[in-house]
Scaffold this motif. Structure first.
Motif, PDB file in Angstrom:
ATOM      1  N   SER A  94       2.831  -2.485  -0.706  1.00  0.00           N
ATOM      2  CA  SER A  94       3.499  -3.199  -1.834  1.00  0.00           C
ATOM      3  C   SER A  94       3.482  -4.809  -1.339  1.00  0.00           C
ATOM      4  N   ASP A  95       3.310  -5.543  -2.662  1.00  0.00           N
ATOM      5  CA  ASP A  95       3.343  -7.017  -2.597  1.00  0.00           C
ATOM      6  C   ASP A  95       4.725  -7.459  -1.726  1.00  0.00           C
ATOM      7  N   GLU A 146       6.083  -5.873   0.823  1.00  0.00           N
ATOM      8  CA  GLU A 146       6.141  -5.547   2.280  1.00  0.00           C
ATOM      9  C   GLU A 146       4.715  -6.535   2.699  1.00  0.00           C
ATOM     10  N   ARG A 148       0.510   5.421   3.121  1.00  0.00           N
ATOM     11  CA  ARG A 148      -0.620   4.313   3.304  1.00  0.00           C
ATOM     12  C   ARG A 148      -1.162   4.715   4.832  1.00  0.00           C
TER      13      ARG A 148
END
Length: 554
Positions: A2-3, A5, A238
Motif C-alpha cells: 500500500s501507499d 507502507e 505480497r
C-alpha cells in the motif's frame, strides 16, 4: 504494497541504517575487527570463541570466527523485517538463524543467531549469540542478507538475472505494467512480471505456476468459521513468488527436510514440497507439520527496495552500498550522504496573520515579533496564561502536548526517527547547532527519556549540563529511570541514571516506581497497560540494591 507502507519503507531507508553506521561497520569489517563492526552496528554480543571451541571443537570455532569476520551488521539491519503500521521500528520478539557456511545442517549444528528487540519503541539494538539450532531453529537468513562477500547473491534473491531486475529496466527505470503480461523470455524477471499480471487478473494458480509453483487452491478448514481464509486473503499476500521455488529447494536440501513452511499470517500457512522440476504448494489449516524449516520473511516478501525503485521513491544511490553493487553494478559507488532532519523555517497563523518561525537547527525563533513581545509572552506563559500562534508553536515544541503546525510536526517526526535508530552523532551535531535540548515528542518524552535508543555515555552528561532534570516527567508521569527499566534500557543506562541522582522510588501516574518494576510489585499491571518489556531485571535489581545499601538516592 500500500501507499502507506511504501511511505514507511521510504522513511526506513532514510533513517534506519544511518550512513555513518554503514561506513564505520564497513571499515571495521574490512579491518578484520568483527567486535568493532558489531559495536558500530549496535549489535550486543558476548561471544567467546575460546568457549565455543571448548564446547564444540576447534573446527566449529574456526568456522564461526570466519562467519563473524565477514558479518556485516549494517547489511543485516537493512533486510530485517519491520513492525510497519506507521512505524519504522524492527519487528519485535523474533530470532533468526544466520545461515552457517555448511551444505547440510541439523539439530546439533552450531550457528550464529540474532535476536530482535522486544518493543517497537525501545532501543533498536540487536543481540548476537552462538547456539545449537535445536529442534525448532529460528528462520534462516541466507548469507546474501548478512555477509559482506555474499551480498552479490542479492541479485538472484531479488528475482534478477544477468540482464535486469523484475519490474525494472537494466538502468533501473520502471517497466510499464502493461508490459508485464507480454514480458518475453524465461528469465526470472520476465516470469515475475507475467506472474504479477496473472495475480492482478485474479488468476491465482496461473500466477504461482509462472513462478514454478503448483498451488493447490483448496482452502484449509478453520476450527472456527470466523477464522476461515478466503482466496482474496491469499491474493492479498505480497509474496515474492519468483524467489520462492529456489529458496524452498535450498532450505529443504540444507535441512534434509521433506518440505518447507511459510507462515504468511496467523491464519494462513503454506507447505512447500519440492517435486522434481516443480514445487508443490498447499495451504494449511490448524494441522501441524512436525518440525519443518520455515522461510524467513525477507525471503518471501517482495523486496521493498524493488517496490520503492519501481515507484520512484528512492534511487539506486539511496541503496546500501552492498545492495547497490549487487543490483546495479554499474552505478557509482560510495556511501550515501548523511540525511538528518530537514529543519527549515515554517509559516504559522498568528494573530490573524501568517508569521514565520525559523526552525533551523531545531531551535524555534519567531521572526516577526520584537524581543519585547517575546519577553511578554514568556512571562505570560510562566504565570500560567494561554499563548497562541508563534508562541504556542514554541510551547508545543517543548511540552509535547500543545498542537504543532503540520510542518513542525513533520520536522519533529524526522528528529525522533534519527533518535529511534540511534544516530547519536547526528543528534550531537544538532545540539551543537542549536537544537533545543528541551524538545519533547508527542508523548512528552524528553531526550533523557529517549536515551534508551542512544549512546547515554556522551549524551547524559550533555543533557544534564543543559538543565534537564534527571527525574523529568513525561505525559504519564514517568521519569527517564522508569523508561530505562520498563522499555528494555540497558543496565548500564540504569546505573548511569542512578549515579546521576535518579529516584528509584519516584511514582508514575499509576503509582508505580522503577523499584516496583524491578521487584515485580505492580509490574504485571504496568506491563499489560504499556506493552513494555522490563530489560535485564536481575542486573538492574542488583544496581538498585547497591544504591540502597550505599545510602544513595535516599
Amino acid at each position: 504494497m500500500s501507499d502507506a507502507e511504501l511511505t514507511v519503507w521510504q522513511r526506513i531507508r532514510r533513517y534506519a541504517v544511518p550512513p555513518r553506521m554503514i561506513a564505520e561497520c564497513t571499515d571495521r569489517r574490512l579491518a578484520g575487527d568483527w567486535r568493532g563492526a558489531c559495536a558500530a552496528g549496535r549489535v550486543d554480543t558476548d561471544i567467546d570463541l575460546a568457549a565455543v571451541g571448548r564446547a564444540h571443537g576447534a573446527q566449529v570455532a574456526e568456522r564461526v570466527e570466519a562467519e563473524l569476520l565477514d558479518f556485516a551488521p549494517d547489511l543485516l539491519r537493512w533486510h530485517l523485517p519491520r513492525a510497519l503500521g506507521g512505524r519504522t521500528s524492527l519487528a519485535t520478539g523474533l530470532t533468526f538463524t544466520l545461515a552457517p557456511d555448511l551444505d547440510r545442517v541439523g539439530q546439533d549444528t552450531v550457528a550464529l543467531q540474532v535476536e530482535l528487540p522486544k518493543t517497537v519503541d525501545g532501543s533498536q539494538r540487536l543481540r548476537l549469540t552462538v547456539a545449537a539450532l535445536g529442534k525448532a531453529p529460528g528462520p534462516e537468513l541466507p548469507g546474501c542478507l548478512w555477509r559482506g562477500r555474499d551480498a552479490s547473491g542479492l541479485r538472484q534473491a531479488y528475482g534478477g538475472d544477468g540482464q535486469r531486475l523484475p519490474f525494472l529496466t537494466p538502468d533501473g527505470a520502471p517497466v510499464p505494467f502493461a508490459g508485464f503480461a507480454t514480458a518475453e523470455g524465461e528469465g526470472a524477471p520476465a516470469r515475475a512480471e507475467r506472474s504479477a499480471a496473472q495475480l492482478a487478473a485474479g488468476r491465482l494458480a496461473q500466477a504461482w505456476r509462472e513462478a514454478g509453483l503448483e498451488l493447490d487452491e483448496t482452502l484449509p478448514a478453520a476450527r472456527y468459521s470466523q477464522y476461515q481464509v478466503s482466496l482474496d486473503q491469499v491474493l492479498g499476500q505480497r509474496l515474492h513468488l519468483v524467489a520462492l521455488a529456489p529458496a524452498v529447494r535450498g532450505l529443504a536440501r540444507r535441512y534434509a527436510a521433506e518440505g518447507v513452511t511459510l507462515n504468511a499470517d496467523w491464519r494462513l500457512r503454506f507447505l512447500f514440497t519440492p517435486d522434481g522440476d516443480t514445487v508443490r504448494v498447499r495451504m494449511l489449516g490448524d494441522e501441524r507439520r512436525g518440525e519443518l524449516p520455515a522461510l524467513a520473511e525477507p525471503l518471501y516478501r517482495v523486496p521493498p527496495d524493488l517496490e520503492l525503485l519501481y515507484r520512484g521513491l528512492i534511487a539506486p544511490a539511496d541503496l546500501h552500498p552492498l545492495v547497490r553493487a549487487a543490483l546495479f553494478p554499474d552505478a557509482p559507488g560510495g556511501v550515501a550522504t548523511a540525511r538528518g532532519p530537514a529543519f527549515a523555517p515554517v509559516r504559522v497563523r498568528c494573530r490573524g496573520q501568517w508569521h514565520r518561525i525559523d526552525a533551523t537547527g531545531g531551535r524555534l525563533v519567531p521572526l516577526d515579533h520584537t524581543p519585547e513581545e517575546v519577553q511578554r509572552e514568556q512571562t505570560l506563559r510562566a504565570l500560567g496564561g494561554k499563548v497562541a500562534g508563534c508562541f504556542a508553536a514554541r510551547q508545543g515544541w517543548t511540552d509535547g502536548s500543545t498542537r504543532l503546525p503540520r510542518a513542525l510536526r513533520q520536522q519533529r517526526r524526522e528528529l525522533m526517527q534519527t533518535i529511534l535508530h540511534g544516530d547519536t552523532d547526528t543528534l550531537l551535531e544538532l545540539l551543537d547547532a542549536g537544537l533545543d535540548p528541551y524538545v519533547r515528542d508527542g508523548r512528552g518524552s524528553t531526550l533523557l527519556h529517549l536515551l534508551r535508543c542512544l549512546d547515554h555515555r556522551v549524551l547524559l552528561p550533555r543533557l544534564l549540563a543543559a538543565g534537564l532534570p534527571v527525574d523529568v516527567r513525561d505525559h504519564r508521569g514517568r521519569t527517564p529511570l522508569h523508561v530505562a527499566v520498563g522499555w528494555v534500557g540497558s543496565p548500564a543506562l540504569v546505573q548511569a541514571l542512578l549515579r546521576a541522582g535518579a529516584d528509584p522510588k519516584a511514582e508514575d501516574d499509576n503509582g508505580t516506581s522503577p523499584a516496583d518494576l524491578v521487584e515485580y510489585k505492580g509490574f504485571e499491571y504496568y506491563e499489560q497497560e504499556s506493552g513494555e518489556g522490563h530489560g535485564d531485571l536481575k542486573l538492574i535489581s542488583q544496581y538498585l540494591e547497591e544504591h540502597r545499601v550505599n545510602g544513595e538516592n535516599a
